[in-house]
Design an enzyme around this catalytic site. Sequence first.
Site, PDB file in Angstrom:
ATOM      1  N   HIS A  58       0.837  -1.360  -0.009  1.00 23.88           N
ATOM      2  CA  HIS A  58       0.453   0.191   0.345  1.00 23.88           C
ATOM      3  C   HIS A  58       0.985   0.700   0.531  1.00 23.88           C
ATOM      4  CE1 HIS A  58      -3.675   1.982   1.462  1.00 23.88           C
ATOM      5  NE2 HIS A  58      -2.596   2.665   1.248  1.00 23.88           N
ATOM      6  N   GLU A  59       2.057   1.326   0.572  1.00 23.17           N
ATOM      7  CA  GLU A  59       2.428   2.396   0.681  1.00 23.17           C
ATOM      8  C   GLU A  59       3.681   2.504   0.149  1.00 23.17           C
ATOM      9  OE1 GLU A  59       1.775   4.506   2.885  1.00 23.17           O
ATOM     10  OE2 GLU A  59       0.004   3.405   4.090  1.00 23.17           O
ATOM     11  N   HIS A  62       2.238   4.370  -3.261  1.00 20.80           N
ATOM     12  CA  HIS A  62       2.171   5.986  -2.312  1.00 20.80           C
ATOM     13  C   HIS A  62       3.331   6.131  -3.147  1.00 20.80           C
ATOM     14  CE1 HIS A  62      -1.658   5.853  -0.791  1.00 20.80           C
ATOM     15  NE2 HIS A  62      -1.402   5.553   0.099  1.00 20.80           N
TER      16      HIS A  62
END
Length: 263
Positions: A58-59, A62
């Site tokens: 998820h990170e 980003h």
Amino acid sequence: MTTASTRRSDRRVSPVFLGIVAVTAVSGWAAWTGYANQPGFAVFLFVTAAWIVSLCLHEYAHARTALHSGDISIGAKGYLTLNPLKYTHALLSIVLPVLFVIMGGIGLPGGAVFIERGRIQGRWKHSLISAAGPLTNVLFAIVCTAPFWLHALDGVPATFRYALAFLALLQVTAAILNFLPVPGLDGYGVIEPWLSYGVKRQMEPFAPFGLLAVFAVLWIPEVNIWFFDAIHALLRGIGVGEVDSYCGLNLYRFWKETNPGCV
């Protein structure tokens, strides 16, 4: 190319992340084969490790999107190594999301990577950076639920099926909750570039508390029941029964008495 300013070492996959992947694989094998004396403990390790892997991805989504959008400082901060220890707030990034799973069976990633937004030009790029994380959870949910909606569960041990169902529930809740337009969550980050300066200034003080506020609201029994009824309805639509996800949560909490129907 923005990646030209990123050193090879900044992109090398961290041994920490590889270790978490290894725990996921070994515990998943134990849950599949029934090797562990306590199937619940194997499910706990598998789901927790897989959940942390999804947090890292998820990170990473980003960070990688920010890199290609113009923030070439991302690599030097270690965000491209998938190492959760490099995140800005380890408590918000790893500890709290895992506690949320243990306490309430809710998948809710926390904010982790610091992006230098001033390096990025264009509102669409800012929105895409925010959307990249929860879209990763959507992809993870598709992978977890694939055996269900493809009707490919023949031969899959019940314990492993339950673990996949619970992991899918976490990914679906993470995606939905993160897309809420609440300050501090990715959903607000998607719409923030399109808001007026005055509105953004008014919302800014609430950003540090958005994550906790959402969790607090979900702790209200009526809201919790309504929310999970909606989640289970969505999962049923793609073939994941409520019994499967319930048994997954029941086995995950191995320190409690296990429902005999889930073993």
